[in-house]
Design a protein around this motif. Structure first.
Motif, PDB file in Angstrom:
ATOM      1  N   ILE A   1      -0.370   2.669 -22.588  1.00  0.00           N
ATOM      2  CA  ILE A   1       0.766   3.580 -22.472  1.00  0.00           C
ATOM      3  C   ILE A   1       0.680   4.291 -21.124  1.00  0.00           C
ATOM      4  CG2 ILE A   1       1.811   5.695 -23.370  1.00  0.00           C
ATOM      5  CD1 ILE A   1       0.838   4.912 -26.144  1.00  0.00           C
ATOM      6  N   GLY A   2       1.769   4.242 -20.362  1.00  0.00           N
ATOM      7  CA  GLY A   2       1.827   4.932 -19.083  1.00  0.00           C
ATOM      8  C   GLY A   2       1.790   3.961 -17.916  1.00  0.00           C
ATOM      9  N   LEU A   3       2.966   3.626 -17.388  1.00  0.00           N
ATOM     10  CA  LEU A   3       3.047   2.624 -16.336  1.00  0.00           C
ATOM     11  C   LEU A   3       3.284   3.245 -14.961  1.00  0.00           C
ATOM     12  CD1 LEU A   3       5.032  -0.096 -18.302  1.00  0.00           C
ATOM     13  CD2 LEU A   3       2.628  -0.181 -17.603  1.00  0.00           C
ATOM     14  N   GLY A   4       2.546   4.330 -14.698  1.00  0.00           N
ATOM     15  CA  GLY A   4       2.514   4.862 -13.340  1.00  0.00           C
ATOM     16  C   GLY A   4       1.672   3.947 -12.468  1.00  0.00           C
TER      17      GLY A   4
ATOM     18  N   GLY B   1      -1.755   3.103 -14.236  1.00  0.00           N
ATOM     19  CA  GLY B   1      -1.519   2.356 -15.458  1.00  0.00           C
ATOM     20  C   GLY B   1      -1.001   0.953 -15.189  1.00  0.00           C
ATOM     21  N   SER B   2      -0.068   0.832 -14.257  1.00  0.00           N
ATOM     22  CA  SER B   2       0.490  -0.481 -13.913  1.00  0.00           C
ATOM     23  C   SER B   2      -0.581  -1.407 -13.369  1.00  0.00           C
ATOM     24  CB  SER B   2       1.611  -0.322 -12.880  1.00  0.00           C
ATOM     25  OG  SER B   2       2.698   0.386 -13.418  1.00  0.00           O
TER      26      SER B   2
ATOM     27  N   ASN C   1       6.093   2.608 -21.889  1.00  0.00           N
ATOM     28  CA  ASN C   1       6.291   3.797 -21.073  1.00  0.00           C
ATOM     29  C   ASN C   1       7.393   4.622 -21.719  1.00  0.00           C
ATOM     30  OD1 ASN C   1       5.360   4.818 -18.219  1.00  0.00           O
ATOM     31  ND2 ASN C   1       7.544   5.250 -18.308  1.00  0.00           N
ATOM     32  N   ARG C   2       7.303   5.942 -21.611  1.00  0.00           N
ATOM     33  CA  ARG C   2       8.300   6.790 -22.287  1.00  0.00           C
ATOM     34  C   ARG C   2       9.705   6.541 -21.744  1.00  0.00           C
ATOM     35  NH1 ARG C   2       9.606  11.436 -19.375  1.00  0.00           N
ATOM     36  NH2 ARG C   2       8.321  11.811 -17.536  1.00  0.00           N
TER      37      ARG C   2
ATOM     38  N   ALA D   1      11.174   1.964 -16.793  1.00  0.00           N
ATOM     39  CA  ALA D   1       9.905   1.696 -16.114  1.00  0.00           C
ATOM     40  C   ALA D   1       9.220   0.466 -16.714  1.00  0.00           C
ATOM     41  CB  ALA D   1       8.991   2.910 -16.205  1.00  0.00           C
ATOM     42  N   THR D   2       9.305   0.323 -18.030  1.00  0.00           N
ATOM     43  CA  THR D   2       8.714  -0.837 -18.694  1.00  0.00           C
ATOM     44  C   THR D   2       9.411  -2.121 -18.252  1.00  0.00           C
ATOM     45  OG1 THR D   2       8.210   0.547 -20.621  1.00  0.00           O
ATOM     46  CG2 THR D   2       8.103  -1.839 -20.925  1.00  0.00           C
TER      47      THR D   2
ATOM     48  N   ILE E   1      -1.939   8.575 -18.656  1.00  0.00           N
ATOM     49  CA  ILE E   1      -0.913   9.521 -18.222  1.00  0.00           C
ATOM     50  C   ILE E   1      -1.606  10.773 -17.679  1.00  0.00           C
ATOM     51  CG2 ILE E   1       0.794   8.657 -19.853  1.00  0.00           C
ATOM     52  CD1 ILE E   1       0.185  11.004 -21.680  1.00  0.00           C
TER      53      ILE E   1
ATOM     54  N   GLN F   1       1.103  12.890 -26.484  1.00  0.00           N
ATOM     55  CA  GLN F   1       1.242  11.450 -26.691  1.00  0.00           C
ATOM     56  C   GLN F   1       0.464  10.993 -27.919  1.00  0.00           C
ATOM     57  OE1 GLN F   1       3.155   8.920 -24.684  1.00  0.00           O
ATOM     58  NE2 GLN F   1       2.797   8.284 -26.789  1.00  0.00           N
TER      59      GLN F   1
END
Length: 476
Positions: free
Chosen positions: A9-12, A15-16, A33-34, A38-39, A76, A85
């Protein structure tokens, strides 16, 4: 559909990169991702790795896509966002599922989260990840804290994505609850000290020897071929060689001299103080960043006081002084590492973690920011004597300190006489001088404490009398 081996969880940025690393090493991964956009963007740009990725736009879909017991990495912003989360995720989880905080968390938050879940069917891992964006993508150093069972569930995946040093994975289970995040915190504290010491040497080269950024870059390049070989020395050479595309000047010369910090250095200092361990190099580095941020005050102070006249550097045109600078930096770095390992040893006893010092040194040899040549020597020193009181008294490092002590002393004294600030280098010298002096000056402090507060003291002769003849009894 085949289920994922792990979720994230979290594709910053971090995370990515971590998700792509996991996928590239042959592990099926579910991502969430929220913000669904982004996902979608991440999946669309995954290229040939897309087949290893299951993009999910709801938490329910995300959890269902992972093979039980489900390990889920949360990457995150540290602090409250992680707690929030976790609360959102919990209703969808089943017995044995593992929530993994891979951010730069305060280890006390990790212990709290672990304790909150200990009577539930779920469990928690606090996972320190070092190496920045490049490490996350191609192989970080990973420090795991949690139950041994939860570690075994993720061991295969984490081993596959970790950095490798001579084929050995730079990942390890270090102990229960907050052990992993504590070790990562101290890693960052050593990093602060290392960076500050390098900056102080740069200051002497720039303001003392009057070398240009390209010239200083070559100096660090030569040093990186010797005993100072490390990631931070390597990138220092590169940043000093880079030019600003706008002005054409050396890039480092157009960067504002105000350093940022995110908290891990400060946490290292606080925990060292709480544990009663001297970590003066880390303290000096944190203080140095604080002072650097006070730019306007420093400019105003310079107008009032001016700058001291720089003394002539030793040797012909100061060039022979370069050897002293190299050895002084090595000595100071040894002090910083010794202090960091001493803090971890104290924490290991305090929290019952049984931290494996040789293993910690091993997993820092590649992937992490403070990776350096002498981590191999630290590994060897702790392997031979895991319970040694301090790294600097091991045979190998005692010899290094003896070889470099004179250089550090000359560099610090020359810098002080020139008004060049070297708080971290000076702290290393004072640390050595204090640690190796069998009879110090704290006897006077104890006498003062007893005088004004009747705190008592111990006597060198062992006599059972713990107060002095002060006050009304002075002439008795």
């Amino acid at each position: 559909m085949e289920q994922a081996e792990i979720g994230l969880i979290g594709l910053g940025v971090m995370g990515s990169n971590l998700a792509l690393n996991i996928a590239e090493k042959g592990n099926k991964i579910a991502v969430f991702n929220r913000t669904p956009e982004a996902t979608r963007k991440f999946y669309a740009e995954a290229g040939e790795l897309a087949g290893q990725i299951i993009p999910c736009e709801t938490l329910e879909e995300f959890v269902a896509a992972i093979r039980p017991p489900r390990p889920i990495i949360i990457m995150i912003k540290a602090g409250d966002p992680v707690d929030q989360q976790m609360k959102l995720l919990e209703p969808y989880l089943s017995s044995g599922d593992i929530m993994i905080d891979a951010g730069n968390a305060n280890f006390r938050d990790t212990i709290r989260r672990f304790d909150t879940l200990k009577d539930s069917p779920l469990t928690f891992i606090g996972m320190g990840v070092s190496g920045g964006e490049e490490g996350a993508r191609h192989g970080p150093s990973i420090m795991v804290g949690g139950t041994e069972d939860s570690w075994k569930r993720v061991e295969k995946v984490l081993t596959s994505i970790s950095a490798k040093f001579n084929g050995e994975p730079c990942v390890a289970w270090l102990g229960n609850d907050g052990a992993g995040h504590f070790v990562k915190t101290i890693h960052n504290g050593i990093e602060y000290a290392d960076m500050q010491m390098i900056a102080e040497i740069y200051g002497i080269l720039r303001d003392g020897l009057k070398l240009s950024a390209p010239e200083i870059s070559k100096v660090f390049g030569r040093w990186n071929e010797g005993r100072l070989n490390s990631y931070l020395i390597e990138i220092t050479e590169k940043v000093l060689a880079a030019n600003d595309p706008i002005s054409g000047k050396p890039m480092v010369d157009v960067i504002l001299d105000a350093a940022g910090q995110k908290g891990t250095g400060k946490w290292s200092v606080i925990e060292a103080q709480n544990l009663g361990v001297a970590a003066t190099g880390i303290e000096a580095a944190v203080a140095g960043r604080v002072l650097s941020s006070q730019k306007e005050e420093r400019v105003a102070a310079e107008k009032i006081f001016g700058l001291p006249q720089t003394v002539a550097m030793p040797g012909t045109d100061g060039l022979s002084f370069l050897d002293d600078l190299e050895n002084a930096l090595l000595a100071a770095k040894i002090a910083a590492y010794a202090q960091g390992f001493a803090v971890m040893a104290a924490a290991s006893k305090e929290y019952g973690w049984n931290l494996p010092m040789p293993t910690i040194a091993k997993i820092w040899r590649a992937g992490c920011i403070i990776r350096s040549q002498f981590l191999d020597e630290i590994t060897s020193a702790f392997t031979k004597d895991p319970d040694v009181a301090n790294l600097i008294v091991t045979p190998a490092f005692a010899q290094l300190v003896q070889e470099t002590d004179g250089a550090l002393r000359r560099v610090v004294s020359t810098a002080v006489m020139s008004g060049l600030p070297v708080p971290a280098l000076a702290s290393a010298l004072s640390y050595f001088d204090t640690y190796r002096r069998g009879r110090g000056t704290a006897n006077l402090i104890q006498a003062q404490r007893d005088f004004f507060g009747a705190h008592g003291f111990d006597r060198v002769d062992g006599v059972d009398k713990h107060h002095g003849p002060w006050g009304s009894g002075l002439n008795a």
